[in-house]
Design an enzyme around this catalytic site. Structure first.
Site, PDB file in Angstrom:
ATOM      1  CG  HIS A 169      -2.003  -1.034   1.145  1.00 30.82           C
ATOM      2  ND1 HIS A 169      -2.878  -1.153   0.081  1.00 30.82           N
ATOM      3  CD2 HIS A 169      -2.323  -2.041   2.003  1.00 30.82           C
ATOM      4  CE1 HIS A 169      -3.693  -2.191   0.292  1.00 30.82           C
ATOM      5  NE2 HIS A 169      -3.370  -2.742   1.451  1.00 30.82           N
ATOM      6  CG  HIS A 206      -6.710  -5.405   1.772  1.00 29.28           C
ATOM      7  ND1 HIS A 206      -6.121  -6.398   2.532  1.00 29.28           N
ATOM      8  CD2 HIS A 206      -7.819  -5.022   2.436  1.00 29.28           C
ATOM      9  CE1 HIS A 206      -6.847  -6.583   3.625  1.00 29.28           C
ATOM     10  NE2 HIS A 206      -7.886  -5.767   3.600  1.00 29.28           N
ATOM     11  CG  ASP A 223      -5.195 -10.344   2.892  1.00 30.89           C
ATOM     12  OD1 ASP A 223      -4.854 -10.785   1.774  1.00 30.89           O
ATOM     13  OD2 ASP A 223      -4.884  -9.218   3.304  1.00 30.89           O
TER      14      ASP A 223
END
Lengths: 442, 547
Positions: free
Chosen positions: A108, A149, A236
């Protein structure tokens, strides 16, 4: 036969805060599993000691504002440094592939970075890739981001680079942090089509993800022909992850690793520290070493937890069609029609730093160029946050053409004289030179 | 008087200590077919009266030879692997059968064993002529319930079968190593027992007979059966501890034990030998035995030298030296010819050297010199590589990476037969002083003679599951407060460890090396803690002996 290189760095003495997902406990049970299985004794694995990256490695990728010192701590340097070490071992032909099983994560962290975003300060993969390109002259790299994500940081860093294919499949941004990663985000003017986003419906699992891999990712990789394949391996998408809603299994991760056959795998997120990580990490290592992972079965595995609905699979099929169409279309896209006729393509971005609630405004200008990724100028300031300076950041890509480089250096001189800016940064990747206000940063 | 004995691969040494002084030392050739005869020979040549001997410490290659030569008895392994790796046959030296059932890393039951399956597969072992079985479950240290169940089923239904549980040997994580070690233990029982019996006959009046372990610590004979596998590779530990004694005030040294077949490198840092982070690997099998971090270079006194048209090189094989009637030239022959060692027949060595020297057109002396110089260079060149290997041992904490271990040995300390003779040849190539002590020839026996008790273990307290486990296999269910005060954790760890040490006849109080506390966070809340406490008795040597 060559071995799989492994750096296991659980950072048992570091956390963001005591109960934060990025805490000491995160890889504790993975360690237990690795030790108990006797993994580290296997003849096909070679374990290396983690190592610190150098500040320059970070500056090659990031504009750290206002100063790298407050942003980069040793845990970050160790995570990035471990990736670098494995990259060297791989490039020198000492290992057949590698797994950087380290924390903290990085995907990120964007081109400009002020603070921690989505648990990341600096982008481990990007630092490793730019290091490899600088040192070994690699050009074409494919990054497959399999974290649940969206890998928005990695996307941001390579958005304008036609030699980097970035593919992220993740839970749809309308339902999950960071809220981006839609198919329309397909790359900047000089790299259109080289960013591929596949926002999956919540509830997608082994069937759906493997359909995406088989029918979209593998054919595109085949077409792109990268010199290097990197997997940003978030764990995840697992059916037990507490922060997301997907239905992927450890065996599914094993098969993903086997199919992608990445040169280097870098751990990203994954916060089901007991129910997923020990098993997923085991499956990934077994797949990398070419061993059987069919007996890696999570104790909590139940059909009802991994069942994929018909409509989810139908949605997946539509996504796949869209990805393939866009890939083909991008090859013959009319860039003037898409981006306009201007010499510079400008994007306005608002970037949120969730850890300390910072909000950054950016105006990014990319030089349209047919022979290189184009130089980039970024005007950045915090709309909300502890630092109120104005910064201008100029980035010269490693494979810039002489015209772009010349222009960028001229622009740097101009901006340095401009009273409006408190900091003017230069990231000259060709010369490996990093300046702020005319002085070398380190 | 205290007698230390090291039965090595090529030579056996003895050192006799009385009133804190070395009063005698001896070196004999090892009879590898009959180790006891070598021990008798040492005892004989030291001229010891049985009555005067208070303590004997024996370091022996018995188990090492036994494993390398694959002399083990036919035994079977029951493995309860649960989910995870699919194991290959090459990892286990014994026939094995898998059983249903599984435990996870927190000690939680994943699935139970099946009684009928246990009975059926035990019968299969019996039908194959196997009546000794070792039971090993993955994550048994975190909860031995499945191993215990299988044990009870076999005991009840097949009382004639000899059974062993892996957990009774080690509670350290590593399913493969526990399985291999427990298998080796049960497969060597007869050989080990016979050795102990013979030892008692050699030293009939000595109450205090001890066996040296791979970590350089000693274990009394009557307790040694449980530690049989841990007696492998006690030799390198003995030499490192012997060197430690001889080093006196020197804090850090690289120690090379130059033996007949190999040169073994070990490291002393701040007056402590460096231990390996993993157990000892022997004959491609991984054991739980804790040992020093030792590197072996295939170069020793009996290394065969190959001659060819351009000169010579060192073979990786050993041979019978010419000075002992062999046909080949060895490093020992060169040392013998140059009068650097006083064993062997110098005339035989000279004759062999003469022949090769003639072909090469140089004198025997020059040839011997050249060979030793080359050996010295090889040893010197290997140092930086070995040091780098030690420095690059993986670490798992930020502070350990921040504080990189840099190894700067003050001296290179040589021990073993050829040490004295090779000293100057190695010194030619390195900057730090090369030191050889006059007692270096028998340093390993000295290390054995000075050995003390040793101990090292992890204690793990999980307050969420309410369990305690340990490196020696002790497991207990016990309720703690979820947030256990560090002092209470330490106190409890010391309590159970002291009890265990008492059973081993050790009176010393263990020292806590490290205490880590992990919060177990479930659904955003702290549900408990894991305390990992590493404690032990620092390995060391008997103080006060004048050297």
């Amino acid at each position: 036969m060559k071995k799989t290189g492994l750096i296991f760095f659980p950072a048992f003495d570091w956390s963001i805060s005591q109960t934060h997902p990025e805490r000491e406990e995160r890889l504790l049970y993975t360690r237990d599993q690795l030790l108990e299985e006797g993994f580290l004794d296997l003849d096909n694995i070679v374990e290396y000691k983690a190592e610190l990256a150098e500040t320059k490695d970070i500056l090659r990728v990031h504009f750290c504002i206002p100063d790298y010192k407050g942003l980069i701590t040793n845990p970050h340097l160790i995570a990035a440094g471990s990736c670098k070490l494995l990259a060297d071992e791989f490039m020198e032909g000492k290992i057949k592939n590698a797994f950087s099983l380290v924390r903290p994560p990085g995907h990120h962290a964007m081109h400009v970075t002020y603070d921690n975003r989505g648990f990341c300060n600096i982008n481990n993969e990007a630092i490793m890739i730019e290091y490899m390109r600088k040192k070994y002259g690699i050009r074409k790299v494919a990054i497959i981001d399999s974290d649940v994500h969206h890998g928005d940081g990695t996307q941001d860093i390579f958005y304008n680079d036609p030699d980097v294919l970035f593919i992220s499949f993740h839970q749809d941004g309308r339902t999950l942090y960071p809220g981006s990663g839609f198919p329309e985000e397909a790359g900047g003017v000089n790299a259109y089509g080289k960013t591929i986003n596949i926002p999956m419906a919540p509830g997608t699992g082994d069937i759906g993800i493997h359909r995406i891999i088989d029918k979209a990712i593998l054919p595109i990789l085949e077409d792109f022909k990268p010199e290097l394949v990197i997997n940003s391996a978030g764990q995840d998408n697992h059916f037990t992850d507490p922060l997301a809603n997907m239905r992927f299994t450890a065996k599914g991760y094993g098969l993903l690793t086997e199919k992608l056959n990445p040169d280097i795998v870098v751990l990203e997120g994954g916060y089901a520290v007991e129910s997923a990580l020990p098993y997923v990490n085991m499956a990934v290592i077994l797949a990398l070493t070419g061993q059987d992972y069919s007996n890696v079965i999570e104790p909590e595995l139940k059909e009802s937890l991994i069942y994929e609905k018909e409509e989810v699979l139908a949605y997946t099929d539509k996504l796949i069609d869209g990805v393939n169409k866009r890939w083909e279309d991008s090859k013959k896209a009319d860039k003037e029609e898409l981006f306009g006729k201007e010499k510079f393509i400008t994007r306005r971005k608002n970037i949120f730093y969730d850890t300390n609630f910072l909000s950054e405004n950016q105006i990014e200008s990319v030089r349209k160029c047919n022979s290189c990724p184009g130089w980039i100028g970024i005007h950045s300031y915090l709309e909300r946050g502890s630092y109120d300076g104005n910064s201008y950041c100029i980035s010269i890509p490693l494979y810039a053409c002489s015209e772009c480089r010349e222009e960028a250096l001229n622009e740097y001189d101009i901006k340095c004289k401009d009273k409006k800016y408190d900091n003017v940064f230069l990231q000259d990747k060709m010369k490996d030179l990093y300046l702020v206000n005319g002085k070398e940063i380190i | 008087m205290i007698l230390g004995i090291d039965v090595g691969g090529t030579y056996s040494d003895g050192v006799l200590i009385s009133n804190n002084k070395i009063i005698n030392q001896v070196k004999v050739k090892t009879n590898s077919e009959d180790l006891i005869s070598s021990i008798k020979e040492i005892k004989g040549s030291l001229n010891i009266s049985d009555k005067s001997l208070e303590k004997v410490i024996v370091s022996t290659t018995l188990m090492t030879n036994f494993i390398v030569e694959k002399k083990y008895e036919k035994i079977g392994l029951f493995l309860i692997p649960g989910p995870g790796m699919v194991y290959s046959d090459s990892l286990f030296p014994f026939p094995y059968k898998l059983l249903k059932g599984g435990i996870d890393f927190q000690g939680r039951l994943i699935s139970d064993i099946n009684k009928d399956e246990v009975i059926k597969k035990t019968e299969e072992f019996l039908n194959a002529g196997i009546d000794k079985i070792s039971i090993n479950g993955k994550f048994s240290p975190r909860n031995p319930v499945l191993e215990n169940k299988v044990y009870e089923i076999i005991k009840k239904n097949f009382p004639e079968i000899k059974i062993e549980k892996g957990i009774d040997l080690s509670g350290n994580l590593n399913f493969i190593r526990r399985s291999v070690s427990s298998g080796l233990k049960i497969a060597s029982e007869e050989v080990f027992e016979n050795f102990l019996k013979a030892l008692i006959i050699v030293f009939p009046d000595t109450k205090n007979i001890n066996i040296l372990k791979s970590d350089g610590g000693l274990v009394p004979l009557e307790l040694s059966r449980n530690f049989s596998v841990e007696t492998i590779f006690s030799g390198p530990a003995a030499s490192a501890f012997g060197a430690l004694a001889l080093l006196k005030d020197i804090q850090s040294a690289l120690v090379i034990d130059i033996g007949g077949t190999t040169s073994d490198y070990s490291l002393i840092l701040n007056k402590e030998p460096l231990f390996a982070s993993k157990g000892i690997k022997i004959n491609n099998f991984y054991t739980t035995a804790r040992g020093l971090s030792v590197f072996s270079l295939p170069l020793g006194g009996d290394t065969k030298i190959n001659f060819h048209s351009e000169g010579f090189n060192f073979s990786i094989n050993k041979t019978l030296p010419a000075m002992e009637g062999g046909n080949d030239i060895t490093i020992s022959d060169c040392l013998c010819f140059l009068n650097e060692i006083n064993i062997g027949n110098r005339e035989l060595a000279s004759k062999a050297l003469q022949k090769e020297a003639k072909t090469l057109g140089i004198s025997e002396k020059d040839l011997a010199d050249k060979i030793l110089n080359q050996a010295g260079k090889i040893i010197a060149d290997s140092l930086s590589q070995v040091i780098e290997h030690w420095e690059k041992e993986p670490k798992y904490k930020v502070w350990q990476i921040e504080n990189q271990m840099k190894i700067y040995p003050e001296v290179l300390f040589l021990i073993g037969g050829p040490a004295k003779g090779l000293k100057k040849y190695i010194q030619n190539y390195i900057d730090i002083p090369v030191v050889v002590d006059s007692k270096a020839m028998t340093a390993n026996a000295l290390g054995a003679a000075l050995a003390k008790e040793s101990f090292s273990s992890y204690i793990r307290i999980n307050t969420s599951e309410g369990t305690v486990s340990s490196g020696w296999g002790y497991f207990e269910e016990k309720n703690f407060s979820k947030r256990l005060h560090p002092d209470e954790g330490k106190e409890y760890a010391l309590k159970i460890t002291n009890r265990h040490l008492n059973n081993l006849g050790i009176k010393d109080i263990p020292q806590i090396y490290e205490h880590e506390i992990f919060s177990i966070v479930r659904d955003g809340y702290t549900s408990g803690q894991i305390h990992e406490i590493h404690l032990g008795l620092k390995p060391g040597i008997r103080e006060g002996v004048k050297l």
